[in-house]
Motif scaffolding. Structure first.
Motif, PDB file in Angstrom:
ATOM      1  N   ILE A 178       0.836  -1.203   0.000  1.00 54.91           N
ATOM      2  CA  ILE A 178       0.000   0.000   0.000  1.00 54.91           C
ATOM      3  C   ILE A 178       0.870   1.252   0.000  1.00 54.91           C
ATOM      4  CG2 ILE A 178      -1.639   1.355   1.366  1.00 54.91           C
ATOM      5  CD1 ILE A 178      -2.834  -1.286   2.363  1.00 54.91           C
ATOM      6  N   VAL A 179       1.890   1.255   0.845  1.00 51.43           N
ATOM      7  CA  VAL A 179       2.789   2.412   0.923  1.00 51.43           C
ATOM      8  C   VAL A 179       3.554   2.586  -0.386  1.00 51.43           C
ATOM      9  CG1 VAL A 179       4.742   3.425   2.165  1.00 51.43           C
ATOM     10  CG2 VAL A 179       3.003   2.120   3.418  1.00 51.43           C
ATOM     11  N   ASN A 180       4.068   1.496  -0.929  1.00 56.90           N
ATOM     12  CA  ASN A 180       4.815   1.579  -2.189  1.00 56.90           C
ATOM     13  C   ASN A 180       3.925   2.010  -3.350  1.00 56.90           C
ATOM     14  OD1 ASN A 180       7.547   0.822  -1.482  1.00 56.90           O
ATOM     15  ND2 ASN A 180       6.777  -1.243  -1.080  1.00 56.90           N
ATOM     16  N   ALA A 181       2.677   1.534  -3.344  1.00 56.96           N
ATOM     17  CA  ALA A 181       1.746   1.925  -4.416  1.00 56.96           C
ATOM     18  C   ALA A 181       1.426   3.413  -4.335  1.00 56.96           C
ATOM     19  CB  ALA A 181       0.464   1.104  -4.314  1.00 56.96           C
ATOM     20  N   LEU A 182       1.240   3.909  -3.145  1.00 59.79           N
ATOM     21  CA  LEU A 182       0.968   5.331  -2.964  1.00 59.79           C
ATOM     22  C   LEU A 182       2.126   6.167  -3.508  1.00 59.79           C
ATOM     23  CD1 LEU A 182      -1.003   7.418  -1.690  1.00 59.79           C
ATOM     24  CD2 LEU A 182       0.317   7.189   0.441  1.00 59.79           C
ATOM     25  N   THR A 203       4.589  -1.471  12.837  1.00 61.09           N
ATOM     26  CA  THR A 203       4.275  -0.051  12.649  1.00 61.09           C
ATOM     27  C   THR A 203       5.515   0.779  12.344  1.00 61.09           C
ATOM     28  OG1 THR A 203       2.415  -0.278  14.177  1.00 61.09           O
ATOM     29  CG2 THR A 203       3.160   1.951  13.686  1.00 61.09           C
ATOM     30  N   GLN A 204       6.561   0.597  13.127  1.00 66.62           N
ATOM     31  CA  GLN A 204       7.751   1.428  12.943  1.00 66.62           C
ATOM     32  C   GLN A 204       8.384   1.216  11.576  1.00 66.62           C
ATOM     33  OE1 GLN A 204       8.853   3.867  15.230  1.00 66.62           O
ATOM     34  NE2 GLN A 204       9.896   4.426  13.318  1.00 66.62           N
ATOM     35  N   ALA A 205       8.468  -0.028  11.142  1.00 68.38           N
ATOM     36  CA  ALA A 205       9.070  -0.323   9.837  1.00 68.38           C
ATOM     37  C   ALA A 205       8.253   0.297   8.706  1.00 68.38           C
ATOM     38  CB  ALA A 205       9.184  -1.833   9.638  1.00 68.38           C
ATOM     39  N   ILE A 206       6.940   0.274   8.833  1.00 66.12           N
ATOM     40  CA  ILE A 206       6.082   0.853   7.796  1.00 66.12           C
ATOM     41  C   ILE A 206       6.172   2.373   7.827  1.00 66.12           C
ATOM     42  CG2 ILE A 206       3.682   1.057   7.017  1.00 66.12           C
ATOM     43  CD1 ILE A 206       3.296  -1.796   8.227  1.00 66.12           C
ATOM     44  N   GLN A 207       6.251   2.947   9.007  1.00 67.32           N
ATOM     45  CA  GLN A 207       6.436   4.394   9.112  1.00 67.32           C
ATOM     46  C   GLN A 207       7.769   4.820   8.485  1.00 67.32           C
ATOM     47  OE1 GLN A 207       6.032   4.924  13.371  1.00 67.32           O
ATOM     48  NE2 GLN A 207       3.899   5.597  13.188  1.00 67.32           N
ATOM     49  N   ASP A 208       8.812   4.033   8.720  1.00 67.73           N
ATOM     50  CA  ASP A 208      10.126   4.344   8.131  1.00 67.73           C
ATOM     51  C   ASP A 208      10.072   4.269   6.607  1.00 67.73           C
ATOM     52  OD1 ASP A 208      11.123   4.640  10.683  1.00 67.73           O
ATOM     53  OD2 ASP A 208      12.046   2.637  10.760  1.00 67.73           O
ATOM     54  N   LEU A 209       9.362   3.265   6.086  1.00 65.68           N
ATOM     55  CA  LEU A 209       9.232   3.145   4.634  1.00 65.68           C
ATOM     56  C   LEU A 209       8.485   4.342   4.067  1.00 65.68           C
ATOM     57  CD1 LEU A 209       9.442   1.567   1.953  1.00 65.68           C
ATOM     58  CD2 LEU A 209       7.294   0.410   2.588  1.00 65.68           C
ATOM     59  N   ALA A 210       7.386   4.725   4.704  1.00 67.75           N
ATOM     60  CA  ALA A 210       6.604   5.872   4.228  1.00 67.75           C
ATOM     61  C   ALA A 210       7.445   7.150   4.238  1.00 67.75           C
ATOM     62  CB  ALA A 210       5.366   6.048   5.100  1.00 67.75           C
ATOM     63  N   LYS A 211       8.244   7.310   5.281  1.00 69.51           N
ATOM     64  CA  LYS A 211       9.093   8.503   5.371  1.00 69.51           C
ATOM     65  C   LYS A 211      10.152   8.512   4.287  1.00 69.51           C
ATOM     66  CE  LYS A 211      11.766  11.238   8.683  1.00 69.51           C
ATOM     67  NZ  LYS A 211      12.250  11.333  10.101  1.00 69.51           N
ATOM     68  N   SER A 212      10.750   7.346   4.016  1.00 65.28           N
ATOM     69  CA  SER A 212      11.789   7.266   2.984  1.00 65.28           C
ATOM     70  C   SER A 212      11.240   7.545   1.596  1.00 65.28           C
ATOM     71  CB  SER A 212      12.450   5.885   3.025  1.00 65.28           C
ATOM     72  OG  SER A 212      11.557   4.875   2.549  1.00 65.28           O
ATOM     73  N   LEU A 213       9.943   7.280   1.400  1.00 67.79           N
ATOM     74  CA  LEU A 213       9.308   7.506   0.096  1.00 67.79           C
ATOM     75  C   LEU A 213       8.600   8.858   0.016  1.00 67.79           C
ATOM     76  CD1 LEU A 213       7.777   3.927  -0.449  1.00 67.79           C
ATOM     77  CD2 LEU A 213       9.820   4.886  -1.541  1.00 67.79           C
TER      78      LEU A 213
END
Length: 348
Positions: A178-182, A203-213
């Motif tokens: 979902i994060v990568n698609a966004l 949660t933390q790993a997904i937040q980090d991914l969203a921030k990096s993107l």
């Protein structure tokens, strides 16, 4: 599994008495998990000794859950008590197929001892019959129930389209996708989107991914949600997302459909038996981030399509209401008891 059990317990028929024994609490770890199971097993054994069990309804998943529950079902059979097993495990096929031959034989033998195995979809029935050697009559398809909200909000959309997800925040549920698609979407297009993530997990790993993107401002993490917050999120959403890699028949998806939400999901487990692509939702292949992004963009830009899919979603699951479900459960109990008694007489 827990959601289904709570619905059954909260609305059980007065025609019989239900004693609920929880073999594991989600907050339990290590030795506490073992202690929880031993306590429930002893309680179950005492009830069997006292002759107070006419039927055992045992909910199973995979791995440790499966092995724990088999000790209960085997004990019930020793006391000539019929067993209804209820399979929820979304990765049971992965666990079974990767198990050594001797363990497969044990699993299959334990499953074949039950009077009835409840599964969540036709595809799962095919699996248990073909892979585990159960008879077609022994396996009953019973889709999960859903409680329909009395009021559906008037969704016409606005400047921001809200996409909601409910479930464990991990790779199996497709949350990283979902994060990568966004992030794949044009910045102007995704600026009109908001992602609501309900659930605990990575949660933390997904937040980090969203921030990096660079999409962290478009994603809101709710953490674990109770029933009230869940309903608030679904009422305020325009689209539901569940791009899973493995599923049984997810309650979150059915709940979203009951709220007249169009869903973007994947054709795994029982999902393609409730989501008809282009009629009441959209399906993309697991891991197809580009396809997921395209589906999100399509529903973000087409309000008429969103509303039509959402309306059809609710209409298509009308038969999964809780009252109908409980009636079917009662009929399964009665049929399983009759079958068990008949087989016992034949053996005698």
């Amino acid at each position: 599994m827990g959601s289904v059990q709570r619905l059954i317990l909260g609305s059980a028929s007065t025609d019989f008495t239900v004693v609920h024994l929880s073999t594991w609490e989600s907050s339990s770890l290590g030795l506490q998990k073992i202690a929880d199971f031993i306590r429930s097993f002893v309680h179950f054994f005492i009830l069997l000794l006292l002759g107070k069990v006419d039927l055992a309804h045992i909910h199973i998943s995979e791995r440790g859950s499966l092995l724990r529950k088999f000790s209960l079902s085997t004990t019930a059979n020793l006391f000539s008590v019929p067993v209804v097993m209820h399979a929820h495990g979304c990765e049971f096929h992965v666990f079974y197929q990767s198990s050594p031959a001797f363990l497969k034989r044990i699993i299959s033998a334990c499953l074949r001892q039950c009077a009835c195995l409840i599964v969540l979809s036709d595809s799962w029935k095919d699996f248990y019959v073909k892979s585990c050697g159960l008879t077609a009559d022994q396996v009953v398809v019973l889709k999960n129930p859903v409680v329909f909200p009395d009021f559906i909000p008037h969704r016409q959309g606005g400047d921001t389209i809200t996409f909601a997800f409910m479930g464990k925040l991990n790779q199996r549920k497709g949350v990283y996708d979902i994060v990568n698609a966004l992030a794949l979407l044009d910045p102007h297009e995704r600026s009109g989107m908001r992602i609501e993530l309900g659930g605990s997990g990575e949660t933390q790993a997904i937040q980090d991914l969203a921030k990096s993107l660079g999409v962290q401002d478009l994603i809101h993490f709710h953490g674990w949600v109770n029933e009230e917050l869940r309903n608030q999120i679904l009422a305020g959403a325009d689209v539901f997302l569940l791009p899973s890699y493995n599923e049984g028949l997810p309650m979150a998806l059915l709940e979203a459909m009951s709220w007249s939400l169009p869903s973007i999901s994947t054709p795994v487990g029982g999902i393609p038996e409730v989501i008809d692509h282009g009629f009441n939702g959209l399906l993309v292949h697991p891991g197809d981030v580009t396809g997921l992004a395209s589906a999100m963009a399509l529903l973000r830009n087409d309000a008429e399509l969103r509303l039509r899919l959402g309306h059809c979603a609710r209409e298509s699951i009308c038969g999964l209401d809780l009252e109908t479900y409980l009636t079917k459960i009662c009929n399964i109990y009665l049929a399983s008891t009759r079958t068990f008694c008949r087989q016992a007489l034949e053996k005698a």
